[in-house]
Design an enzyme around this catalytic site. Structure first.
Site, PDB file in Angstrom:
ATOM      1  CD  GLU A 143      -1.490   5.182   4.765  1.00  0.00           C
ATOM      2  OE1 GLU A 143      -2.146   4.288   5.316  1.00  0.00           O
ATOM      3  OE2 GLU A 143      -0.902   6.090   5.391  1.00  0.00           O
ATOM      4  CD  GLU A 195      -5.271  -6.036  -1.424  1.00  0.00           C
ATOM      5  OE1 GLU A 195      -5.911  -6.551  -0.495  1.00  0.00           O
ATOM      6  OE2 GLU A 195      -4.893  -4.845  -1.403  1.00  0.00           O
ATOM      7  CB  CYS A 253      -5.190  -1.416  -2.162  1.00  0.00           C
ATOM      8  SG  CYS A 253      -6.606  -0.547  -1.472  1.00  0.00           S
ATOM      9  CB  CYS A 289      -8.555  -4.816  -3.666  1.00  0.00           C
ATOM     10  SG  CYS A 289      -7.453  -3.378  -3.705  1.00  0.00           S
ATOM     11  CG  ASN A 341      -0.414  -0.077   2.534  1.00  0.00           C
ATOM     12  OD1 ASN A 341       0.530  -0.818   2.784  1.00  0.00           O
ATOM     13  ND2 ASN A 341      -0.984   0.694   3.457  1.00  0.00           N
ATOM     14  CB  CYS A 361     -10.875  -2.753   0.214  1.00  0.00           C
ATOM     15  SG  CYS A 361     -10.203  -2.191  -1.374  1.00  0.00           S
TER      16      CYS A 361
END
Length: 136
Positions: free
Chosen positions: A48, A59, A57, A93, A46, A90
């Site tokens: 940010e 993934e 993310c 994803c 990830n 999530c």
């Protein structure tokens, strides 16, 4: 390729890349590793951003690496996060994975100690919408 994917090898890659995650705001680092249809392993973590909605993310990063590396389908994926709860992909994803994976594709969820749970894509995203739903 045939046989069961080596989830332990994917775990090792996901754990290594998790440490590289850029998570200064949440301090919640996530790693992912995909086994592509070409037999290669593609890592992602990830990343940010101060403008929260533009983060990425783990993934999504692994899928981008797979596509950039020449892979076109996900054979297996491992996602790792810290904490007592399972860190599953999530919703966004899950849909990203769906674009490149079959319903039976294994998705393993790990913590620092190892793999905690295994799901198929169909279990995480039942009755999903994907490429086959679109007219060609």
């Amino acid at each position: 390729m045939s046989g069961e994917p080596d989830l332990d090898a994917l775990f090792t890659t996901a754990k290594a890349v998790q440490r590289r995650a850029y998570a200064p705001y949440s301090r919640f680092k996530v790693g992912a590793a995909i086994l592509g249809d070409d037999g290669k392993v593609y890592p992602g973590c990830n990343v940010e951003n101060a403008a929260y909605p533009v983060g990425a993310c783990a993934e999504a990063g692994a899928i981008s690496a797979m596509i950039a590396g020449g892979g076109r389908a996900i054979r297996a994926i491992v996602v790792i996060g810290d904490g007592a709860e399972l860190v599953t992909p999530c919703g966004a994803c899950r849909q990203r994975i769906r674009e490149f994976a079959a319903p039976e594709t294994p998705i393993a969820i790990a913590g620092p100690e190892g793999i905690r749970a295994r799901f198929s894509l169909a279990e995480l995203l039942p009755a999903s919408f994907g490429p086959a739903n679109l007219p060609t």
